[in-house]
Design a protein around this motif. Structure first.
Motif, PDB file in Angstrom:
ATOM      1  N   THR A   1       0.474  -1.379   0.367  1.00  0.00           N
ATOM      2  CA  THR A   1       0.184  -0.051  -0.314  1.00  0.00           C
ATOM      3  C   THR A   1       0.923   1.537  -0.226  1.00  0.00           C
ATOM      4  O   THR A   1       2.091   1.282   0.500  1.00  0.00           O
ATOM      5  CB  THR A   1      -1.294  -0.331   0.971  1.00  0.00           C
ATOM      6  OG1 THR A   1      -1.480  -0.763   1.081  1.00  0.00           O
ATOM      7  CG2 THR A   1      -1.894   0.692   1.450  1.00  0.00           C
TER       8      THR A   1
ATOM      9  N   TYR B   1      -1.677   5.630   1.965  1.00  0.00           N
ATOM     10  CA  TYR B   1      -3.584   5.154   2.080  1.00  0.00           C
ATOM     11  C   TYR B   1      -2.755   4.512   3.153  1.00  0.00           C
ATOM     12  O   TYR B   1      -3.810   3.529   3.410  1.00  0.00           O
ATOM     13  CB  TYR B   1      -3.375   4.355   1.013  1.00  0.00           C
ATOM     14  CG  TYR B   1      -3.943   5.566   0.003  1.00  0.00           C
ATOM     15  CD1 TYR B   1      -5.022   6.132  -0.407  1.00  0.00           C
ATOM     16  CD2 TYR B   1      -2.920   5.319  -1.362  1.00  0.00           C
ATOM     17  CE1 TYR B   1      -4.848   6.853  -1.798  1.00  0.00           C
ATOM     18  CE2 TYR B   1      -3.089   5.858  -2.403  1.00  0.00           C
ATOM     19  CZ  TYR B   1      -4.653   7.241  -2.780  1.00  0.00           C
ATOM     20  OH  TYR B   1      -4.826   7.701  -3.951  1.00  0.00           O
ATOM     21  N   ARG B   2      -1.909   4.286   4.159  1.00  0.00           N
ATOM     22  CA  ARG B   2      -1.649   3.887   5.539  1.00  0.00           C
ATOM     23  C   ARG B   2      -2.338   4.610   6.765  1.00  0.00           C
ATOM     24  O   ARG B   2      -1.726   5.572   6.720  1.00  0.00           O
ATOM     25  CB  ARG B   2       0.075   3.453   5.762  1.00  0.00           C
ATOM     26  CG  ARG B   2       0.509   2.377   4.457  1.00  0.00           C
ATOM     27  CD  ARG B   2       1.378   1.625   4.780  1.00  0.00           C
ATOM     28  NE  ARG B   2       1.915   0.915   3.682  1.00  0.00           N
ATOM     29  CZ  ARG B   2       2.995   0.854   3.381  1.00  0.00           C
ATOM     30  NH1 ARG B   2       4.274   1.179   4.095  1.00  0.00           N
ATOM     31  NH2 ARG B   2       4.116   0.109   2.324  1.00  0.00           N
TER      32      ARG B   2
ATOM     33  N   HIS C   1     -12.718  -1.624   8.972  1.00  0.00           N
ATOM     34  CA  HIS C   1     -11.981  -2.060   8.164  1.00  0.00           C
ATOM     35  C   HIS C   1     -12.595  -3.294   7.500  1.00  0.00           C
ATOM     36  O   HIS C   1     -13.329  -4.308   8.470  1.00  0.00           O
ATOM     37  CB  HIS C   1     -10.929  -2.633   8.491  1.00  0.00           C
ATOM     38  CG  HIS C   1     -10.278  -2.663   7.545  1.00  0.00           C
ATOM     39  ND1 HIS C   1      -9.574  -4.325   7.007  1.00  0.00           N
ATOM     40  CD2 HIS C   1      -8.994  -2.089   6.990  1.00  0.00           C
ATOM     41  CE1 HIS C   1      -8.459  -4.446   5.652  1.00  0.00           C
ATOM     42  NE2 HIS C   1      -8.703  -2.422   5.241  1.00  0.00           N
TER      43      HIS C   1
ATOM     44  N   GLU D   1      -1.622  -1.775   4.896  1.00  0.00           N
ATOM     45  CA  GLU D   1      -2.870  -0.700   5.366  1.00  0.00           C
ATOM     46  C   GLU D   1      -2.760  -0.259   6.145  1.00  0.00           C
ATOM     47  O   GLU D   1      -3.323   0.844   6.816  1.00  0.00           O
ATOM     48  CB  GLU D   1      -3.399  -0.331   4.390  1.00  0.00           C
ATOM     49  CG  GLU D   1      -5.034  -1.181   4.681  1.00  0.00           C
ATOM     50  CD  GLU D   1      -5.220  -2.839   4.104  1.00  0.00           C
ATOM     51  OE1 GLU D   1      -6.254  -3.287   4.722  1.00  0.00           O
ATOM     52  OE2 GLU D   1      -3.582  -3.380   3.579  1.00  0.00           O
TER      53      GLU D   1
END
Length: 79
Positions: free
Chosen positions: A13, A17-18, A36, A43
Protein backbone atom coordinates in the motif's frame (compact mmCIF):
# COMPACT_ATOMS: atom_id res chain seq x y z
CA UNK A 1 10.37 -3.00 -28.27
CA UNK A 2 11.85 -3.52 -24.79
CA UNK A 3 10.04 -4.46 -21.64
CA UNK A 4 10.46 -2.39 -18.47
CA UNK A 5 10.59 -4.45 -15.29
CA UNK A 6 8.97 -3.05 -12.17
CA UNK A 7 11.53 -2.36 -9.48
CA UNK A 8 9.27 -1.83 -6.48
CA UNK A 9 6.87 -4.26 -4.86
CA UNK A 10 3.43 -3.56 -6.34
CA UNK A 11 1.64 -5.41 -3.55
CA UNK A 12 2.37 -2.80 -0.89
CA UNK A 13 0.00 0.00 0.00
CA UNK A 14 1.39 3.45 -0.82
CA UNK A 15 2.48 5.37 2.27
CA UNK A 16 -0.16 8.05 1.67
CA UNK A 17 -2.93 5.44 2.15
CA UNK A 18 -1.65 3.78 5.34
CA UNK A 19 -3.38 4.46 8.64
CA UNK A 20 -0.71 4.45 11.33
CA UNK A 21 -0.59 5.38 15.01
CA UNK A 22 1.45 8.43 14.10
CA UNK A 23 -1.12 9.57 11.53
CA UNK A 24 -3.91 9.11 14.08
CA UNK A 25 -1.98 11.00 16.75
CA UNK A 26 -1.27 13.93 14.43
CA UNK A 27 -4.41 14.23 12.33
CA UNK A 28 -7.37 12.25 13.68
CA UNK A 29 -10.18 13.86 15.64
CA UNK A 30 -10.61 12.42 19.10
CA UNK A 31 -13.94 10.79 18.18
CA UNK A 32 -12.80 9.38 14.81
CA UNK A 33 -13.30 5.65 14.28
CA UNK A 34 -11.61 3.24 11.88
CA UNK A 35 -13.64 0.59 10.10
CA UNK A 36 -12.05 -2.05 7.89
CA UNK A 37 -13.49 -4.96 5.96
CA UNK A 38 -10.65 -7.28 7.01
CA UNK A 39 -8.46 -9.15 6.35
CA UNK A 40 -5.87 -6.46 6.35
CA UNK A 41 -2.44 -6.29 4.84
CA UNK A 42 -0.04 -3.41 5.31
CA UNK A 43 -2.55 -0.55 5.11
CA UNK A 44 -3.46 -0.90 8.79
CA UNK A 45 -0.60 -1.96 11.10
CA UNK A 46 -1.47 -4.17 14.12
CA UNK A 47 -0.34 -1.48 16.57
CA UNK A 48 -3.43 0.55 15.58
CA UNK A 49 -5.57 -2.19 17.21
CA UNK A 50 -4.92 -0.79 20.67
CA UNK A 51 -6.03 2.77 19.85
CA UNK A 52 -9.42 4.20 20.79
CA UNK A 53 -10.14 4.63 17.08
CA UNK A 54 -10.15 0.92 16.14
CA UNK A 55 -13.67 -0.44 15.63
CA UNK A 56 -13.03 -3.07 12.96
CA UNK A 57 -13.08 -6.04 15.37
CA UNK A 58 -16.53 -4.97 16.61
CA UNK A 59 -17.59 -4.49 13.00
CA UNK A 60 -16.38 -8.01 12.10
CA UNK A 61 -18.14 -9.56 15.11
CA UNK A 62 -21.40 -7.80 14.30
CA UNK A 63 -21.16 -9.05 10.72
CA UNK A 64 -20.89 -12.65 11.93
CA UNK A 65 -23.89 -12.24 14.24
CA UNK A 66 -25.92 -10.66 11.45
CA UNK A 67 -25.10 -13.46 9.00
CA UNK A 68 -26.02 -16.08 11.62
CA UNK A 69 -29.38 -14.39 12.21
CA UNK A 70 -30.14 -14.14 8.49
CA UNK A 71 -29.24 -17.78 7.90
CA UNK A 72 -31.47 -18.82 10.80
CA UNK A 73 -34.37 -16.89 9.27
CA UNK A 74 -33.77 -18.24 5.78
CA UNK A 75 -33.45 -21.83 6.94
CA UNK A 76 -36.52 -21.59 9.17
CA UNK A 77 -34.74 -22.17 12.47
CA UNK A 78 -36.41 -19.06 13.94
CA UNK A 79 -39.46 -16.99 13.05
Amino acid sequence: MSRDEATEDKGLTPLAYRVTRELLRKKAKSDAIILHSLPRMDELPPDVDSTRHARYWVEAFNGVVMRMALLSLILGAIE
